[in-house]
Motif scaffolding. Sequence first.
Motif, short mmCIF file in Angstrom:
data_model
loop_
_atom_site.label_atom_id
_atom_site.label_comp_id
_atom_site.label_asym_id
_atom_site.label_seq_id
_atom_site.Cartn_x
_atom_site.Cartn_y
_atom_site.Cartn_z
N ILE A 62 -40.31 11.19 15.88
CA ILE A 62 -41.15 10.95 17.06
C ILE A 62 -41.32 9.45 17.23
O ILE A 62 -41.64 8.75 16.27
CB ILE A 62 -42.54 11.61 16.90
N LEU A 63 -41.11 8.96 18.44
CA LEU A 63 -41.42 7.58 18.79
C LEU A 63 -42.84 7.61 19.34
O LEU A 63 -43.10 8.20 20.39
CB LEU A 63 -40.44 7.04 19.84
N MET A 64 -43.77 6.98 18.63
CA MET A 64 -45.19 7.08 18.95
C MET A 64 -45.73 5.75 19.45
O MET A 64 -45.70 4.75 18.73
CB MET A 64 -45.96 7.49 17.69
N ASP A 65 -46.22 5.74 20.67
CA ASP A 65 -46.89 4.55 21.18
C ASP A 65 -48.26 4.49 20.53
O ASP A 65 -48.88 5.51 20.25
CB ASP A 65 -47.01 4.64 22.70
N ILE A 66 -48.74 3.30 20.27
CA ILE A 66 -50.06 3.14 19.65
C ILE A 66 -51.16 3.34 20.67
O ILE A 66 -52.15 4.02 20.42
CB ILE A 66 -50.19 1.76 18.98
N GLN A 67 -51.01 2.74 21.85
CA GLN A 67 -52.05 2.83 22.88
C GLN A 67 -51.72 3.95 23.85
O GLN A 67 -50.86 3.80 24.72
CB GLN A 67 -52.16 1.52 23.64
N MET A 68 -52.42 5.06 23.68
CA MET A 68 -52.25 6.20 24.56
C MET A 68 -53.63 6.66 25.00
O MET A 68 -54.61 6.45 24.29
CB MET A 68 -51.54 7.35 23.83
N VAL A 106 -56.63 9.28 25.61
CA VAL A 106 -57.22 10.42 24.90
C VAL A 106 -57.12 10.25 23.38
O VAL A 106 -58.13 10.11 22.71
CB VAL A 106 -56.64 11.78 25.34
N VAL A 107 -55.93 10.28 22.80
CA VAL A 107 -55.74 10.14 21.35
C VAL A 107 -54.77 8.99 21.11
O VAL A 107 -53.66 8.99 21.63
CB VAL A 107 -55.16 11.44 20.74
N THR A 109 -50.76 10.31 14.58
CA THR A 109 -49.89 10.28 13.41
C THR A 109 -50.62 10.81 12.18
O THR A 109 -50.05 11.58 11.39
CB THR A 109 -49.35 8.86 13.17
N ARG A 110 -51.87 10.43 12.01
CA ARG A 110 -52.64 10.96 10.88
C ARG A 110 -52.71 12.49 10.93
O ARG A 110 -52.59 13.17 9.91
CB ARG A 110 -54.04 10.36 10.86
N ARG A 111 -52.91 13.02 12.12
CA ARG A 111 -52.98 14.47 12.28
C ARG A 111 -51.63 15.12 11.96
O ARG A 111 -51.59 16.17 11.30
CB ARG A 111 -53.42 14.83 13.69
N LEU A 112 -50.55 14.53 12.45
CA LEU A 112 -49.22 15.06 12.16
C LEU A 112 -48.93 15.07 10.66
O LEU A 112 -48.43 16.06 10.12
CB LEU A 112 -48.14 14.24 12.87
N LYS A 113 -49.26 13.98 10.00
CA LYS A 113 -48.96 13.85 8.57
C LYS A 113 -49.88 14.71 7.71
O LYS A 113 -49.52 15.08 6.60
CB LYS A 113 -49.03 12.38 8.14
N ALA A 114 -51.05 15.07 8.22
CA ALA A 114 -51.99 15.91 7.47
C ALA A 114 -51.64 17.40 7.59
O ALA A 114 -52.09 18.20 6.78
CB ALA A 114 -53.42 15.67 7.97
N ASP A 115 -50.85 17.75 8.57
CA ASP A 115 -50.48 19.15 8.80
C ASP A 115 -49.20 19.45 8.01
O ASP A 115 -48.17 18.82 8.24
CB ASP A 115 -50.23 19.35 10.29
#
Length: 91
Positions: free
Chosen positions: A12-18, A20-21, A27-33
């Motif tokens: 996943i290419l994740m922008d930092i500034q989005m 809502v979240v 990323t923390r949520r993805l890695k915790a799941d």
Amino acid sequence: MVKARELLPDLILMDIQMPVVDGYTATRRLKADPVTAGIKVLALTSYAMKGEKERYMEAGFDDYMTKPIDTRQLADIVRRHLNDAMKPGPG
């Protein structure tokens, strides 16, 4: 998060500034799941200040790139992480 669990992409290419979240929280949520923890996540950001890399890594990102994005460098980083994701794990 729902789409990541549904599609299970390799990266996943994740922008930092989005809205809502932000990217850190996502990323923390993805890695915790356990279902999505193995997905490689690359941060895309305009923040290039000292100490930012450590902050990204602590949040669970696998790598990061600063904007403006160098498309050749992006292709190399994506290729490297996808190759790592395809290597057989221990067991």
